[in-house]
Design a protein around this motif. Sequence first.
Motif, short mmCIF file in Angstrom:
data_model
loop_
_atom_site.label_atom_id
_atom_site.label_comp_id
_atom_site.label_asym_id
_atom_site.label_seq_id
_atom_site.Cartn_x
_atom_site.Cartn_y
_atom_site.Cartn_z
N PHE A 72 39.22 37.47 44.36
CA PHE A 72 39.95 38.22 43.33
C PHE A 72 40.03 37.37 42.06
O PHE A 72 39.81 36.15 42.11
CB PHE A 72 41.36 38.53 43.82
CG PHE A 72 41.46 39.72 44.73
CD1 PHE A 72 41.67 40.99 44.22
CD2 PHE A 72 41.34 39.57 46.10
CE1 PHE A 72 41.76 42.10 45.06
CE2 PHE A 72 41.43 40.66 46.95
CZ PHE A 72 41.64 41.93 46.42
N SER A 104 32.68 42.09 42.94
CA SER A 104 33.57 41.00 42.52
C SER A 104 32.85 39.97 41.65
O SER A 104 33.49 39.24 40.89
CB SER A 104 34.16 40.30 43.75
OG SER A 104 33.14 39.71 44.53
N TYR A 144 36.07 43.09 47.89
CA TYR A 144 37.04 42.02 47.67
C TYR A 144 37.67 41.60 49.00
O TYR A 144 37.77 42.40 49.93
CB TYR A 144 38.12 42.49 46.70
CG TYR A 144 37.62 42.69 45.29
CD1 TYR A 144 37.76 41.70 44.33
CD2 TYR A 144 37.00 43.88 44.93
CE1 TYR A 144 37.29 41.89 43.03
CE2 TYR A 144 36.52 44.08 43.64
CZ TYR A 144 36.67 43.07 42.69
OH TYR A 144 36.19 43.26 41.41
N HIS A 196 41.26 47.13 44.55
CA HIS A 196 39.81 47.27 44.36
C HIS A 196 39.42 48.67 43.90
O HIS A 196 38.32 48.86 43.35
CB HIS A 196 39.07 46.91 45.66
CG HIS A 196 39.18 47.95 46.74
ND1 HIS A 196 38.20 48.89 46.96
CD2 HIS A 196 40.16 48.20 47.64
CE1 HIS A 196 38.57 49.67 47.96
NE2 HIS A 196 39.75 49.28 48.40
N HIS A 215 39.30 33.49 48.64
CA HIS A 215 39.44 34.83 48.07
C HIS A 215 38.37 35.02 47.01
O HIS A 215 37.72 34.06 46.59
CB HIS A 215 40.83 35.00 47.42
CG HIS A 215 40.96 34.26 46.12
ND1 HIS A 215 40.80 34.87 44.90
CD2 HIS A 215 41.20 32.94 45.86
CE1 HIS A 215 40.96 33.98 43.93
NE2 HIS A 215 41.20 32.80 44.48
#
Length: 331
Positions: free
Chosen positions: A177, A248, A151, A232, A175
Amino acid sequence: MADLSFLLTELKDLKTRCEKVVAGSTLVACVPQVVQVKISRTEFKELTAHFQFPADYPSSPLTIELKSKPLDFKLLQGLEKVCTDEVKKYVTKQQVMPMLLFIRKFIDDNPLCVCRGEVAHIQKNLLEPGDALKLKQKTSQISLTICGGQYFIKMLFTVPDLYPLEKLGVECVDHNFPELFKQNFFGQCVEIARRCVEPPLRKNPKAPPFQPKPSLQEIADFLFTNCVKRYHKEPCPYCKNQALPTNSKDIVKDPKADMHVERVYCGHIYHHKCLDVYMKTPPFAGGKKCLSCENRIYHEKWSITPDVAEARWAHKQAKDRELDEVIDFLQ
């Protein structure tokens, strides 16, 4: 031996031209023993330059010492070293004015000098292999990429000229996430930046007068410690398995799916199914407590009062008993 006539002419010239030529300068002392000039762009971008003349001036270069309360000590040391090399270009000539202009240009060309100490903290204490920090002096911006497992989040901070009196600009560039995580990370960063420059709405009469303070280090500490390097590998407190998938790309986006990851108010994360089962299981008195930190759980999906939760659970238990009785009768 110093050329006294040359020196007096230079001092006279400084008294006449210094504050007109060097923006933001104040001539504090101007005598054969020492010249002292304060150079200020903002309250937090200012320093005082001390010049001393060697015995054979101007055949030898000036001795230069820089002092400043707001600017980082190591930054000043580095600038002193650069000045020591630069002043050699002006041997046999007037040296003070060129060096004052050089120092002023350094301050103007390096707007991030105001947060040099915070940047050093990030570099020394937070960055790990895979992370990246880049300074963009021309635009007064700092790019920060933080990685945790597979991540990452990439942030861009814009440092205003009057920082830390003005709020740090915060932007999330990229990102991977879950989107709700990113919104929380970003929202908290913006709030930290705001809180550092704006006094609280409810004033504590016993608190000292509010003073704006730098926010870059506090935001970086939050992102590294409480966000990217943490989530994570954090387990779900209910089932004890890793909450987020290792890859991810396997993030579950359906908010009602069993393995969808929920973040509760205290910051801990649960699988949706785990949290749903836990929130609907007694005891309910005083509200359900987080299994990791024992703070009360707050989440918009589970916002009913403890009394209602207990009543629903009791109703479900009664329904289950009735169903069991019917099944037993039929068998």
